[in-house]
Design a protein around this motif. Structure first.
Motif, short mmCIF file in Angstrom:
data_model
loop_
_atom_site.label_atom_id
_atom_site.label_comp_id
_atom_site.label_asym_id
_atom_site.label_seq_id
_atom_site.Cartn_x
_atom_site.Cartn_y
_atom_site.Cartn_z
N GLY A 42 26.14 55.62 50.09
CA GLY A 42 26.35 55.53 48.65
C GLY A 42 27.25 54.38 48.26
N VAL A 43 27.86 54.53 47.11
CA VAL A 43 28.74 53.49 46.58
C VAL A 43 30.19 53.99 46.57
CG1 VAL A 43 26.97 52.45 45.12
CG2 VAL A 43 28.40 54.23 44.19
N GLU A 44 31.08 53.07 46.73
CA GLU A 44 32.51 53.41 46.67
C GLU A 44 32.87 53.61 45.21
OE1 GLU A 44 36.69 51.87 48.56
OE2 GLU A 44 35.00 50.52 48.50
N THR A 45 33.33 54.79 44.86
CA THR A 45 33.57 55.09 43.46
C THR A 45 34.98 54.75 42.99
OG1 THR A 45 34.14 57.36 44.00
CG2 THR A 45 31.87 56.93 43.38
N ASP A 46 35.88 54.51 43.90
CA ASP A 46 37.24 54.17 43.51
C ASP A 46 37.68 52.92 44.26
OD1 ASP A 46 39.89 53.99 42.78
OD2 ASP A 46 40.45 55.98 43.51
N PRO A 47 37.65 51.77 43.58
CA PRO A 47 38.02 50.52 44.25
C PRO A 47 39.53 50.34 44.43
CG PRO A 47 37.49 50.10 41.96
CD PRO A 47 37.20 51.56 42.21
N THR A 48 40.31 51.32 44.01
CA THR A 48 41.76 51.23 44.12
C THR A 48 42.16 51.19 45.60
OG1 THR A 48 41.92 52.59 42.13
CG2 THR A 48 43.93 52.33 43.45
N PRO A 49 43.00 50.23 45.99
CA PRO A 49 43.46 50.17 47.38
C PRO A 49 44.19 51.47 47.77
CG PRO A 49 44.06 48.17 46.21
CD PRO A 49 43.55 49.14 45.19
N ASN A 50 43.98 51.94 48.97
CA ASN A 50 44.62 53.17 49.45
C ASN A 50 46.14 53.09 49.35
OD1 ASN A 50 42.20 54.39 49.95
ND2 ASN A 50 42.17 53.82 52.12
N ASP A 68 46.84 54.31 35.14
CA ASP A 68 46.67 53.01 34.52
C ASP A 68 45.28 52.90 33.88
OD1 ASP A 68 47.73 50.05 34.45
OD2 ASP A 68 45.65 49.93 35.16
N LYS A 69 45.25 52.51 32.61
CA LYS A 69 43.96 52.44 31.89
C LYS A 69 43.01 51.41 32.49
CE LYS A 69 45.60 54.04 27.41
NZ LYS A 69 45.75 53.74 25.99
N ASP A 70 43.53 50.26 32.91
CA ASP A 70 42.67 49.23 33.50
C ASP A 70 42.08 49.69 34.84
OD1 ASP A 70 43.06 47.48 31.37
OD2 ASP A 70 44.76 46.46 32.35
N ALA A 71 42.92 50.33 35.66
CA ALA A 71 42.44 50.85 36.95
C ALA A 71 41.41 51.95 36.71
CB ALA A 71 43.60 51.37 37.79
N ALA A 72 41.61 52.76 35.68
CA ALA A 72 40.65 53.82 35.34
C ALA A 72 39.32 53.21 34.92
CB ALA A 72 41.21 54.71 34.24
N ALA A 73 39.36 52.14 34.15
CA ALA A 73 38.13 51.48 33.71
C ALA A 73 37.38 50.89 34.91
CB ALA A 73 38.45 50.40 32.70
N LYS A 74 38.10 50.28 35.83
CA LYS A 74 37.47 49.71 37.03
C LYS A 74 36.83 50.81 37.87
CE LYS A 74 40.42 45.67 37.42
NZ LYS A 74 41.48 45.00 38.18
N ALA A 75 37.51 51.92 38.05
CA ALA A 75 36.97 53.05 38.82
C ALA A 75 35.74 53.63 38.12
CB ALA A 75 38.03 54.13 39.01
N ARG A 76 35.79 53.73 36.82
CA ARG A 76 34.66 54.25 36.05
C ARG A 76 33.45 53.32 36.20
NH1 ARG A 76 37.55 56.07 32.51
NH2 ARG A 76 37.87 54.24 31.22
N GLN A 77 33.67 52.01 36.10
CA GLN A 77 32.58 51.05 36.27
C GLN A 77 31.98 51.14 37.67
OE1 GLN A 77 34.40 47.32 35.28
NE2 GLN A 77 33.78 47.44 33.13
N ALA A 78 32.83 51.26 38.68
CA ALA A 78 32.35 51.34 40.07
C ALA A 78 31.53 52.61 40.29
CB ALA A 78 33.52 51.31 41.03
N SER A 79 31.95 53.71 39.67
CA SER A 79 31.24 54.97 39.89
C SER A 79 29.89 54.98 39.20
CB SER A 79 32.07 56.17 39.41
OG SER A 79 32.18 56.17 38.01
N HIS A 80 29.71 54.13 38.21
CA HIS A 80 28.42 54.03 37.51
C HIS A 80 27.59 52.86 38.01
CE1 HIS A 80 29.37 57.23 34.75
NE2 HIS A 80 30.52 56.65 34.46
N GLY A 81 28.10 52.17 39.01
CA GLY A 81 27.36 51.04 39.59
C GLY A 81 27.22 49.86 38.66
#
Length: 82
Positions: A42-50, A68-81
């Motif tokens: 599948g796809v990595e849904t959370d691009p946030t570094p561990n 963080d709102k920006d990190a949340a937006a990036k994670a949301r985008q990644a989870s939707h591909g």
């Protein structure tokens, strides 16, 4: 006649015998190789570094989708591909 890939080093995808002309088997093998390479299907849904989730990361204020709102937006985008 089957094709066999040459021997590869550890950590690289290991192709199994795939009959010539069998595109379905080849597609399954490619998906399996990709999953083996990245460590999951599948796809990595959370691009946030561990590191951001560690005590050191939290105390340094490193962003996570939860804080963080920006990190949340990036994670949301990644989870939707996106």
């Amino acid at each position: 006649m089957a094709t066999r890939s040459s021997s590869k080093s550890a950590g690289e995808p290991q192709n199994q015998d795939v009959p010539e002309g069998d595109e379905v088997a080849r597609g399954v093998q490619q998906a399996t190789d990709k999953a083996q390479e990245q460590g999951f299907y599948g796809v990595e849904t959370d691009p946030t570094p561990n590191e951001n989730y560690t005590v050191a990361g939290v105390t340094e204020g490193l962003p996570t989708p939860e804080t963080d709102k920006d990190a949340a937006a990036k994670a949301r985008q990644a989870s939707h591909g996106i």
